[in-house]
Design a protein around this motif. Structure first.
Motif, short mmCIF file in Angstrom:
data_model
loop_
_atom_site.label_atom_id
_atom_site.label_comp_id
_atom_site.label_asym_id
_atom_site.label_seq_id
_atom_site.Cartn_x
_atom_site.Cartn_y
_atom_site.Cartn_z
N VAL A 71 10.27 5.20 9.51
CA VAL A 71 9.03 4.58 9.97
C VAL A 71 9.36 3.50 11.00
N GLY A 72 8.70 3.53 12.15
CA GLY A 72 8.91 2.52 13.18
C GLY A 72 7.95 1.36 13.03
N ILE A 73 8.42 0.16 13.38
CA ILE A 73 7.56 -1.02 13.22
C ILE A 73 7.29 -1.64 14.59
N VAL A 74 6.04 -1.86 14.92
CA VAL A 74 5.68 -2.53 16.16
C VAL A 74 4.80 -3.74 15.83
N GLN A 75 5.24 -4.90 16.26
CA GLN A 75 4.42 -6.10 16.03
C GLN A 75 3.50 -6.26 17.24
N ASN A 76 2.19 -6.34 17.01
CA ASN A 76 1.32 -6.65 18.14
C ASN A 76 0.38 -7.79 17.77
N GLY A 77 0.71 -8.95 18.31
CA GLY A 77 -0.06 -10.15 17.98
C GLY A 77 0.10 -10.46 16.51
N ASP A 78 -1.00 -10.68 15.83
CA ASP A 78 -0.96 -11.02 14.41
C ASP A 78 -0.78 -9.77 13.54
N SER A 79 -1.02 -8.61 14.13
CA SER A 79 -0.98 -7.38 13.34
C SER A 79 0.37 -6.70 13.45
N VAL A 80 0.53 -5.70 12.61
CA VAL A 80 1.75 -4.91 12.71
C VAL A 80 1.37 -3.43 12.56
N THR A 81 2.04 -2.59 13.35
CA THR A 81 1.72 -1.16 13.29
C THR A 81 2.95 -0.39 12.82
N GLY B 135 0.84 -1.19 0.00
CA GLY B 135 0.00 0.00 0.00
C GLY B 135 0.87 1.24 0.00
N LYS B 136 0.28 2.37 -0.38
CA LYS B 136 1.03 3.63 -0.39
C LYS B 136 0.05 4.77 -0.16
N GLY B 137 0.32 5.57 0.87
CA GLY B 137 -0.58 6.69 1.12
C GLY B 137 -0.21 7.44 2.38
N GLY B 138 -1.05 8.42 2.71
CA GLY B 138 -0.82 9.22 3.90
C GLY B 138 -2.09 9.94 4.30
N PRO B 139 -2.04 10.68 5.39
CA PRO B 139 -3.25 11.38 5.86
C PRO B 139 -3.73 12.39 4.83
N ILE B 140 -5.03 12.52 4.74
CA ILE B 140 -5.61 13.52 3.82
C ILE B 140 -5.26 14.92 4.32
N ASP B 141 -5.43 15.08 5.62
CA ASP B 141 -5.18 16.38 6.23
C ASP B 141 -3.67 16.61 6.37
N GLU B 142 -3.15 17.61 5.69
CA GLU B 142 -1.70 17.79 5.73
C GLU B 142 -1.21 18.35 7.06
N ASP B 143 -2.12 18.98 7.81
CA ASP B 143 -1.74 19.49 9.13
C ASP B 143 -1.93 18.41 10.18
N HIS B 144 -1.18 17.36 10.05
CA HIS B 144 -1.37 16.25 10.98
C HIS B 144 -0.22 16.16 11.95
N GLY B 145 -0.48 15.49 13.07
CA GLY B 145 0.58 15.17 14.01
C GLY B 145 1.16 13.83 13.66
N PRO B 146 1.80 13.15 14.64
CA PRO B 146 2.28 11.80 14.40
C PRO B 146 1.11 10.89 14.01
N TRP B 147 1.38 9.93 13.18
CA TRP B 147 0.29 9.03 12.76
C TRP B 147 0.80 7.60 12.66
N SER B 148 -0.14 6.66 12.59
CA SER B 148 0.25 5.26 12.48
C SER B 148 -0.75 4.49 11.62
N VAL B 149 -0.26 3.41 11.08
CA VAL B 149 -1.12 2.54 10.26
C VAL B 149 -0.98 1.12 10.80
N THR B 150 -2.11 0.48 11.09
CA THR B 150 -2.07 -0.90 11.59
C THR B 150 -2.61 -1.85 10.53
N ILE B 151 -1.83 -2.88 10.29
CA ILE B 151 -2.17 -3.81 9.20
C ILE B 151 -2.49 -5.18 9.77
N THR B 152 -3.65 -5.71 9.40
CA THR B 152 -4.04 -7.05 9.82
C THR B 152 -4.54 -7.80 8.59
N ILE B 153 -4.19 -9.08 8.50
CA ILE B 153 -4.74 -9.87 7.39
C ILE B 153 -5.84 -10.76 7.95
#
Lengths: 238, 646
Positions: free
Chosen positions: B584-594, B541-559
């Protein structure tokens, strides 16, 4: 031509809004009031043998110890074929919820209450839910038998097996493929002696597999074969 | 118990088109149009006489016999017709299957020789060669008849008709004409080329000069009737209508010798499947007669899966409620449609734009319905389908809307459009007429869809929004109307999944309470997706927040692993993920990854894969069977801190 009694929706509403039945212990359905909400259907090629059914239900309640779970399950397994035989109606009629409401509320309320007194959802056993006809107890016995009855050999072996395992019957009758007879029979034949825990794991994997395969194109033997493979896998990975 | 047999879709097209033509030509009375498919297996003297009447052999010079033409036509390399060759190779003159389609209580083949707007002209016009059958023929009479030739082993069809009206006094029914459509071929000695079209008609030189083909034969005495009789197209009565003889019936691309008994079953199934509205209203009567003389009337038992639809449709003028009240109940709602204004350049009295609705009837399934679907063994006749029809009382198609039932009750539905919305005998409203015309014009030749895009015919007739309005009756607008009836009220909070679970890719979550559950917060240049490759699920995937005035953000991926109901049964562990963007930092939580991203980065790109799902499993086939390889869905949720949060 047989007259089939059907409780109208208004009768069902009456039960739903009733203060004490079936919530209170030893309460009874408001029979007199419900009589006013009966309709009848005239059906060709249908017979209902009340004498035999009365007798079978009465005998079951005497023979089985309804205080014990195992015994209640055995009673279902014993009664399902008899219910199916005594209530000899075409499936179209058996799909009319009001017919089962009449039978549970006005014909056999004591039986339903005794069978399910330990259960929280007694109303559901009398009525069935809006979405699910199978939760009405008699409809459940009838449809379970109807789905697993061996038409060619004329026997109910698979029915006995299905109802002999609460987890199995729940899974089969509550699953989205429940109307596919070969699958219902395959489950009963293949998993009747499996542990409840394994049945749950196998059923879940089976459900998963249906996201990529078309169930209706498969025969009973193919489904049994598949269940066997899943069982092996589940047992080996445990 | 379903049988192994699948209904041949070509056969279904044939039956549909034949019935549609007959149904369109019904007389304006209360009696049904009657269509009889009659199979005759010709042998012995009957066959000899038949072949003689057809001029199969004989007439060597000049070559006017059909066999001569067919034998040369199969040599045409550009227009190869393997079925034609198979016939020539196997026909020994001892047996021939002829299908005759009789329609009754119909107008018959009315019209002058050269009036192509009438049923007769539409039939004889030049549709075999260069003239393309494009969408412009949608809804018009007759063109569907090209399908007839495809089902004749020698591409030859004979018509015998009693038309409702005739032009001149000499024209006394019956009216007889035949036509062959063969690949073009040469006469090797005479240096002459023959076109695709062969005719059986009245050999009158001046008419042949005028029309470029012979005109039809009319009966002066009894000669034509007798000829029709020999050619197996004699009319069942003196009433108007047409009998169509398909010479050497075959199914294109299949066995040369179909069994009429099997065909009978399949014909009746197809007739009921597509014409149950007309049949249920008593407007159409379909029967099939086999060579043993058995005649079967098509009825619900031939396709039991139509019953739930029929019961649903029967409530059109009865039901008022838009709520389902349990298994077997029917609800009625509407789908909005705006018919654009007609184009005044093309039409003399163009209609204005109409904002109106079509009717949608929905039946909650009961257990018997599903049993009937099982018996029908037909993909279209199953749960969660929407049968669509307009005034022609034919089912245009069955649309699969299983996705709507995922979060609600199983159902069947009937979308009733245009003139079908008005009660029998009532005059349709201008709105209903407008919808009828709009949809009719959108139909391709086979009348099996409503097509808005790439439809020049439609574009020519209307000004305004076309594609979206046609699509509405199949897509999102239809789904919304269905969902409102069959799905639980989302507000009720009784276990209905959160919107994010259903359409996780559409949006994401933010910390801002006000925007929770609001519109999308992520702008995807490449929408995150997952695919199966060599034992693993891959994702990107490739993308980012719509709102350009954003703070820190994260994306969590689960299959998510999906089960038969397309709901998530569990998740497949993510094994590795590689952010293709730095920082970009990677955090594994259970089956998902953030993936954690700081406020300075506006867009990231990531790819990764799941654990192997087929570990320890013998082969791929088994992996499917034991539920290891299933459908899967990528669930991506985003959390974006806004300026106010920090």
């Amino acid at each position: 031509m047989t007259t089939i009694h059907v409780l109208a929706d208004s009768g069902q509403d009456l039960v739903k809004s009733h203060d004490s039945f079936p919530a209170e212990e030893d309460s009874e359905p408001p029979a007199d009031e419900l009589e006013n909400h009966l309709r009848t259907l005239e059906v060709d090629e249908a017979t209902i043998d009340y004498d035999r059914l009365d007798e079978a239900i009465e005998a079951s309640m005497t023979v089985f110890d309804l205080g014990r779970r195992r015994q209640r399950t055995a009673m279902d397994s014993n009664l399902a074929p008899i219910v199916h035989q005594c209530i000899d109606v075409p499936p179209r009629v058996a799909a009319v919820p009001g017919m089962w409401h009449y039978l549970t509320l006005l014909r056999y309320p004591d039986f339903i209450t005794s069978r399910w007194s330990q259960d929280d959802d007694l109303q559901e056993k009398f009525l069935g839910t809006q979405k699910d006809l199978y939760s009405n107890h008699l409809a459940r016995l009838w449809w379970g038998a109807h789905l697993t009855y061996d038409e060619e050999e004329d026997h109910y072996l698979a029915t006995h097996r299905l109802f002999n395992k609460q987890r199995l019957v729940n899974y089969v009758l509550d699953s989205s493929f429940r109307r596919y007879r070969p699958a219902a029979i395959a489950f009963a034949e293949e998993l009747w002696d499996e542990s409840g825990k394994n049945i749950t794991s196998i059923a879940k994997r089976f459900n998963n597999s249906l996201s990529t395969t078309q169930l209706e194109s498969r025969s009973k033997d193919q489904i049994r074969d598949q269940l066997g493979k899943i069982r092996n896998y589940v047992e080996n990975t445990n | 118990m379903p049988t192994e047999k699948a209904l041949d879709s070509e056969l279904e097209t044939f039956v549909r088109e034949v019935l549609q033509n007959a149904n369109d030509q019904g007389l304006p009375n209360d009696d049904p149009v009657k269509v009889t498919f009659e199979f005759n297996r010709l042998t012995g003297d009957d066959l000899d006489e038949y072949l003689e009447a057809l001029q199969w052999t004989g007439q060597a010079d000049p070559p006017a016999n059909l066999e001569w033409h067919v034998e040369r036509a199969i040599e045409n390399e550009q227009a190869r017709d393997p079925g034609l060759r198979r016939f020539v190779d196997s026909f020994e003159g001892d047996e021939l299957l002829v299908l005759t389609v009789h329609d009754e209580n119909t107008t018959g083949l009315v019209g002058e020789e050269d009036d192509s707007s009438q049923p007769y002209g539409a039939l004889v016009k030049d549709f075999g060669g260069s003239e393309k059958l494009d969408s412009s023929s949608g809804g018009s009479h007759g063109v569907g008849k090209t399908v007839l030739w495809a089902f004749s082993s020698i591409s030859t069809v004979i018509f015998n008709s009693g038309p409702r009206e005739t032009i001149s006094a000499d024209e006394e029914p019956p009216r007889l004409i035949g036509r062959s459509i063969l690949p073009a071929h040469d006469h090797e000695d005479a240096n002459r080329t023959y076109t695709n079209h062969g005719w059986f008609g009245y050999a009158d030189d001046s008419e042949i000069d005028r029309l470029g083909r012979p005109p039809s034969l009319w009966d002066g005495g009894n000669a034509v009737s007798e000829l029709a009789d020999t050619l197996q197209v004699d009319r069942p009565s003196n009433e108007t209508g047409t009998s169509i003889g398909v010479v050497g019936f075959r199914i294109p691309g299949e066995d040369m010798h179909p069994e009429p008994e099997d065909l009978s079953e399949q014909f009746r199934h197809a007739a009921v499947k597509h014409f149950w509205p007309a049949i249920s209203r008593g407007d159409l009567d379909v029967r099939v007669r086999t060579p043993d003389g058995d005649e079967e009337v098509a009825n619900w038992n031939d396709a039991p899966g139509v019953r739930p639809f029929v019961e649903c449709y029967s409530q059109l003028f009865e039901v008022e409620t838009d709520e389902l009240e349990g298994p077997g109940s029917v609800a009625k709602t509407t789908v909005d449609i705006t018919v654009p204004e007609e184009n005044e350049g093309v039409l003399d009295a163009p209609d204005p734009e109409y904002e109106t609705t079509v009717d949608l009837l929905i039946r909650q399934l009961n257990p018997t319905d599903t049993e009937e679907f099982d018996e029908s063994d037909d993909r279209d006749l199953s749960r969660n389908r929407v049968a669509r029809l307009r005034g022609a009382q034919m089912i245009v198609d069955y649309v699969d809307k299983s996705s709507v039932a995922d979060r609600g009750d199983d159902f069947v539905a009937v979308l009733v459009c245009g003139e079908a919305q008005s009660p029998n005998g009532d005059t349709p409203t201008p709105e209903q007429r407008a919808v009828e015309k709009f949809l009719k014009r959108s139909e391709p030749t086979q009348h099996d869809d409503w097509q808005g895009s790439k439809n020049d015919y439609l574009k020519k007739h209307y000004r305004g929004t076309i594609v979206k309005e046609i699509a509405a009756l199949e897509g999102e607008r239809l789904e919304r109307a269905l969902a409102e009836v069959v799905q639980e009220d989302v507000e009720s909070g009784d276990g209905v999944p959160d919107m994010d679970d259903v359409a996780p890719i559409m949006g994401g979550r933010t910390n801002d309470d006000e925007s929770k559950g609001g519109g999308p917060v992520m702008d995807w240049e490449e929408e995150p997706g997952t695919w199966f490759d060599d034992g693993n699920w891959m994702f990107y995937g490739k993308g980012g927040p719509i709102d350009e005035d954003h703070g820190p953000w994260s994306v969590t991926i689960t299959i998510d692993r999906l089960d038969v109901d397309e709901s998530s049964s569990d998740s497949i562990p993510v094994q590795s993920v590689k952010p293709l963007s730095p920082g970009v930092g990677i955090v594994q939580n259970g089956d998902s990854v953030t993936l954690d991203v700081d406020e300075s980065i506006h867009e990231i790109e990531f790819e990764g894969s799941s654990e192997k799902v087929v570990d320890g499993i013998g082969d791929v086939r088994e992996a499917f069977e034991i539920g290891a390889i299933t459908e899967a869905r990528l669930d991506v949720s985003a959390e974006i801190e806004t300026e106010d949060d920090s």
